[in-house]
Design an enzyme around this catalytic site. Structure first.
Site, short mmCIF file in Angstrom:
data_model
loop_
_atom_site.label_atom_id
_atom_site.label_comp_id
_atom_site.label_asym_id
_atom_site.label_seq_id
_atom_site.Cartn_x
_atom_site.Cartn_y
_atom_site.Cartn_z
N HIS A 1 34.03 41.04 40.98
CA HIS A 1 35.48 41.10 41.87
C HIS A 1 36.01 41.38 39.92
O HIS A 1 36.63 40.79 39.22
CB HIS A 1 36.64 40.07 42.34
CG HIS A 1 37.91 41.18 42.81
ND1 HIS A 1 38.38 41.20 43.19
CD2 HIS A 1 38.96 40.74 41.22
CE1 HIS A 1 39.75 42.25 43.33
NE2 HIS A 1 40.05 41.77 42.01
N CYS A 2 36.61 42.72 39.48
CA CYS A 2 37.05 43.25 38.20
C CYS A 2 37.88 43.47 38.33
O CYS A 2 39.18 44.45 38.66
CB CYS A 2 36.18 44.67 38.41
SG CYS A 2 36.19 44.93 36.23
#
Length: 305
Positions: free
Chosen positions: A130-131
């Site tokens: 998850h960025c």
């Protein structure tokens, strides 16, 4: 109004448009990314007009900046590959003996190489991580856009470094101290960006070549897991290769044959599911049991990551 907004936009199943409204730090960081990119554009244009370097550099730099920002938006607002609640394993996957896992949080089938994102609250097909800079997960459906963002940002950083270092090499002087300060601020931003983005690009290439994503690599699951290299066509689609360089939607082959990944699930999550409006059709029978409370054992493996 809030109910209508929730129905139209979100990460829940049934939302018309994918957008992550649960990650406030991610919203701040993705906004910072735009601020830094636009700041760099302003500096390049200002210094060029001020005579620091050729004006012809401005449209070139603006082009890569535009492509980077479009890729960032595509990464942010593309469903990364959320697994439908009614998803079931493909018949050929079951027949090949691939383990069938139930997500302990979604309480539904979880395809191999998928992970549950606690922020998006969904299981994501071939989830890498998850960025927060994208305010979204990086998965099967938006990995192409993320890699293009990294590529264009790398080009921007290298281009800006080349402009500044060329002036240093030639002993170019600037018209004012303000211009000089802007140039060296751009130099610092470009160096930091180059180091960080190059590392992220290495991680993505490694994940494709080995089939081991960032989450699995950090948890040291590579040698023990069901991993294989991810074909480039699974990331960039079946379009002609020049389209790989444009932030267009990924088109999947109708009958994927080359990949262990696509034999288990497709880049389009709906292709792995038998979706029904009847809740009784959910895979919650003895074959696909719900997670039991109180720590009781279930017939099928339950995963919580």
């Amino acid at each position: 109004m809030d109910e209508l907004d929730a129905a139209v936009c979100g990460t829940h199943e049934g939302a018309r448009y994918w957008c992550n409204k649960r990650d406030n730090p991610g919203a701040v960081m993705s906004s910072m990314l735009w601020v830094l990119t636009l700041f760099s554009d302003v500096v390049v244009a200002y210094v060029a007009v001020d005579g620091g370097w050729g004006v012809y550099n401005v449209p070139i730099y603006f082009l890569f900046s535009f492509l980077a920002l479009i890729s960032q938006l595509k990464t942010m607002f593309t469903n990364p590959g959320a697994v439908p609640r009614h998803a079931q394993p493909l018949i050929r996957a079951s027949e090949s003996g691939i383990p069938e896992t139930i997500c302990g949080r979604c309480d539904a089938y979880k395809p191999p190489r998928s992970h549950h994102c606690r922020i998006c609250n969904r299981c994501i097909v071939r989830m890498d991580h998850h960025c927060p800079w994208m305010n979204n997960c990086i998965g099967a459906n938006n990995q192409k856009h993320f890699m293009l963002f990294l590529l264009y940002t790398l080009v921007e950083a290298v281009y800006a470094l080349a402009l500044v270092l060329n002036n240093v090499r030639t002993g170019e002087t600037y018209a004012s101290e303000a211009t000089r300060a802007l140039v060296y601020t751009l130099l610092a931003v470009s160096i930091a960006t180059l180091l960080f983005v190059a590392t992220m690009m290495y991680n993505q290439v490694y994940a494709i070549v080995t089939g081991i994503g960032t989450i699995d690599r950090m948890r040291k699951r590579g040698p023990k897991g069901n991993f294989a290299p991810v074909p480039w066509v699974d990331v960039f689609g079946v379009d002609p290769w020049p389209m790989y360089l444009l932030p267009t939607d990924v088109k999947s082959a109708a009958e994927p044959k080359s990949s262990q990944t696509t034999e288990i699930f497709s880049n389009d999550p709906s292709s792995v599911s038998n979706v029904s409006n009847d809740p009784s059709q959910r895979p919650v029978s003895a074959e696909y049991p719900r997670r039991r409370r109180g720590g009781a054992a279930t017939p099928r493996p339950v995963s919580t990551d």
